[in-house]
Every structure is written in structure tokens, then in C-alpha cells.
Design an enzyme around this catalytic site. Structure first.
Site, PDB file in Angstrom:
ATOM      1  N   GLY A 241       0.691   4.765   5.802  1.00 41.55           N
ATOM      2  CA  GLY A 241      -0.596   4.625   5.155  1.00 41.55           C
ATOM      3  C   GLY A 241      -1.633   3.988   5.800  1.00 41.55           C
TER       4      GLY A 241
ATOM      5  N   GLY B   3       6.297  -0.661  -0.168  1.00 43.02           N
ATOM      6  CA  GLY B   3       7.143   0.222   0.319  1.00 43.02           C
ATOM      7  C   GLY B   3       7.351   0.485   1.665  1.00 43.02           C
ATOM      8  CB  ALA B   4       9.801   0.796   4.028  1.00 39.28           C
TER       9      ALA B   4
ATOM     10  CD  GLU C  30       1.447  -1.756   4.486  1.00 39.07           C
ATOM     11  OE1 GLU C  30       1.243  -1.054   3.671  1.00 39.07           O
ATOM     12  OE2 GLU C  30       2.005  -1.304   5.670  1.00 39.07           O
TER      13      GLU C  30
ATOM     14  CE  LYS D 203       5.233  -2.266   5.195  1.00 33.21           C
ATOM     15  NZ  LYS D 203       4.954  -1.425   4.219  1.00 33.21           N
ATOM     16  N   GLY D 204       3.481   1.658   7.879  1.00 35.97           N
ATOM     17  CA  GLY D 204       2.273   2.006   8.558  1.00 35.97           C
ATOM     18  C   GLY D 204       1.828   3.652   8.417  1.00 35.97           C
TER      19      GLY D 204
ATOM     20  CB  THR E 115      -1.069   0.176   1.344  1.00 31.20           C
ATOM     21  OG1 THR E 115      -1.702  -1.049   1.174  1.00 31.20           O
ATOM     22  CG2 THR E 115      -1.755   1.144   1.384  1.00 31.20           C
TER      23      THR E 115
HETATM   24  C1  5RP Z   1       1.521   1.941   4.214  1.00 30.66           C
HETATM   25  C2  5RP Z   1       2.927   1.688   4.275  1.00 30.66           C
HETATM   26  C3  5RP Z   1       3.512   2.317   3.064  1.00 30.66           C
HETATM   27  O1  5RP Z   1       4.375   1.427   2.614  1.00 30.66           O
HETATM   28  C4  5RP Z   1       4.535   3.441   3.508  1.00 30.66           C
HETATM   29  O2  5RP Z   1       4.022   4.235   4.320  1.00 30.66           O
HETATM   30  C5  5RP Z   1       5.299   4.079   2.471  1.00 30.66           C
HETATM   31  O3  5RP Z   1       4.438   4.788   1.549  1.00 30.66           O
HETATM   32  P1  5RP Z   1       4.874   5.753   0.526  1.00 30.66           P
HETATM   33  O4  5RP Z   1       5.235   4.660  -0.647  1.00 30.66           O
HETATM   34  O5  5RP Z   1       3.550   6.671   0.191  1.00 30.66           O
HETATM   35  O6  5RP Z   1       5.826   6.581   0.964  1.00 30.66           O
HETATM   36  O7  5RP Z   1       3.418   1.327   5.143  1.00 30.66           O
HETATM   37  O8  5RP Z   1       0.819   1.430   5.582  1.00 30.66           O
END
Ligand code: 5RP
Length: 223
Positions: free
Chosen positions: A97, A82-83, A103, A94-95, A28
Site C-alpha cells: 500500500g 497487515g502484511a 509503518e 510490507k509496502g 495501513t
Molecule cells: C501497506 C502494507 C499493508 O499492510 C499490506 O500491503 C497488506 O495490505 P492488505 O491488508 O490490503 O492486504 O504494507 O503499505
């Protein structure tokens, strides 16, 4: 290159890890959105995806990629996500989002975690990005007090002035000021606090590979 272009670069590069004929685990976030868009170009070569959020599910379906229930799939060859932070050993925070619980579930059913990130995400030590923790709302105050004892300052994440509600119907705490020197020990401890659904440290489900978007191109880190 802009951060958005770096995300598109690694999203495209992740296609090399997708196994034809199989189901792929999909994370996500804005970087994963680039991967999902790229995945549409090989949708006829895969069975479909297991998704880690309602947002990714909608995006996958809109592109005609079938989405499977994780309960109907025993093991995935690869999970791509992603991270918010990744260290030199593949441990992650992570988190950002709010999708950390699903995840971690999809990562746990996958043989390999491929992290896709722009170079701003690579850190020496986890802990600068406020740590997301999904919690049962009735336990929020006590969990916040427990983090305070560790030197952390926790806040309930808000959306439109109200506590954000996750895909699982729970809340998110964002915790600043933590020192995460031993990610496995930290994840082990916080995970067993009553009311914690998922802590955003991914040390048990760490990445085996990171495709890092840099101004010089995609750098592949292996852990
Ligand atoms: C969502 C996540 C995403 O992987 C993390 O926030 C990175 O997001 P982005 O690619 O928008 O920088 O852990 O829960």
C-alpha cells in the site's frame, strides 16, 4: 469464507490487543481498514491512534478517533498492521500500500507488533511478493541496477501512468525475483544503499503475534 470476510475476522480479533486508556499504533491497508472500523466500537476507551498513512488518518478521523503526531508520543503498547507476506518467524514483507516508511516508524515506537492477515499471506520464505522499496527518485536507476546484480528485476510503481508519489513525496520500486533467505542481513544491506528510504523487509520490526484468518477461524501465531 471470502478473503474479505477473513480480513474482517482478524480486524475484529485484533481489538483484544488494544490497551484501554492508551494510544494504539495503526497500520495501513484493506485488512487494517477492517480493524479501524472495529476500533470505532471502543473509541471511548482509548485516547486515540498514531497512524501510518494519510489514508488511515482520514479513516480514523472520519470515525471520530483522534490521531496523534508520532513525535508527541514516546512509546506505544501495540501496533496493529497487515502484511504482504509473513514467515514462520514473524519476518514480513510490507509496502503493497506504499506506506512502508511510516509503518516502520510506528512499528519502531511500539512495544509489540500484532500482524493481522488472511492465510494467503503466510509463506515459508519471503520473496514471492514483489518487494516494495521506497526510494529518493534521483537514485532510482542506480538502485534498480544494484537489485539487478542480486538477481532482482525492479520497476518503478506507477499510478495513472505516472510514478506513484508516496505520503513522503518519494517513489516506490517493486522488485521481483529476489531470494530473501536471511531477512535481517537483507534488510541491513539494502537499508544502507544511498537513496533507499525504506526497504519493505520488516525483520528488525518483525511481528510478535500474527492473527491469521483461516477458514477454521482465527489462528494465533506467536514468535
Ligand atoms: C501497506 C502494507 C499493508 O499492510 C499490506 O500491503 C497488506 O495490505 P492488505 O491488508 O490490503 O492486504 O504494507 O503499505
Amino acid at each position: 469464507m471470502t478473503q474479505d470476510e477473513l480480513k474482517a475476522l482478524v480486524g475484529q480479533a485484533a481489538l483484544q490487543y488494544v490497551v484501554p486508556g492508551e494510544i494504539v499504533g495503526v497500520g495501513t491497508g484493506s485488512t487494517v481498514n477492517k480493524f479501524i472500523d472495529a476500533l470505532a466500537s471502543m473509541k471511548d476507551q482509548i485516547q486515540g491512534a498514531v497512524s501510518s498513512s494519510e489514508a488511515s488518518t482520514s479513516r480514523l478521523k472520519a470515525l471520530g478517533i483522534p490521531v496523534f503526531d508520532s513525535n508527541d508520543v514516546t512509546e506505544l503498547a501495540v501496533y496493529i498492521d497487515g502484511a504482504d507476506e509473513i514467515d514462520g518467524q514473524g519476518n514480513m514483507v510490507k509496502g503493497g500500500g506504499a506506506a512502508l516508511t511510516r509503518e516502520k516508524i510506528v512499528a519502531a515506537q511500539s512495544k509489540m507488533f500484532v500482524c493481522i492477515a488472511d492465510e494467503s499471506k503466510l509463506v515459508d520464505h519471503l520473496g514471492t511478493f514483489p518487494l516494495p522499496v521506497e526510494v529518493i527518485p534521483m537514485a532510482s536507476a542506480r538502485i534498480m541496477a544494484q537489485f539487478a546484480k542480486m538477481g532482482g528485476q525492479a520497476q518503478v510503481r506507477l499510478k495513472d501512468g505516472q510514478p506513484l508519489v508516496t505520503d513522503n513525496g518519494q517513489h516506490i520500486l517493486d522488485v521481483k525475483g529476489l531470494t530473501i533467505s536471511d531477512p535481517v542481513a537483507f534488510e541491513t544491506e539494502v537499508s544502507q544503499w544511498p537513496g533507499v528510504v525504506t526497504v519493505g523487509v520488516f525483520a528488525y520490526q518483525k511481528a510478535q503475534v500474527c492473527l491469521l484468518g483461516t477458514s477454521a477461524g482465527v489462528k494465533t501465531l506467536q514468535f
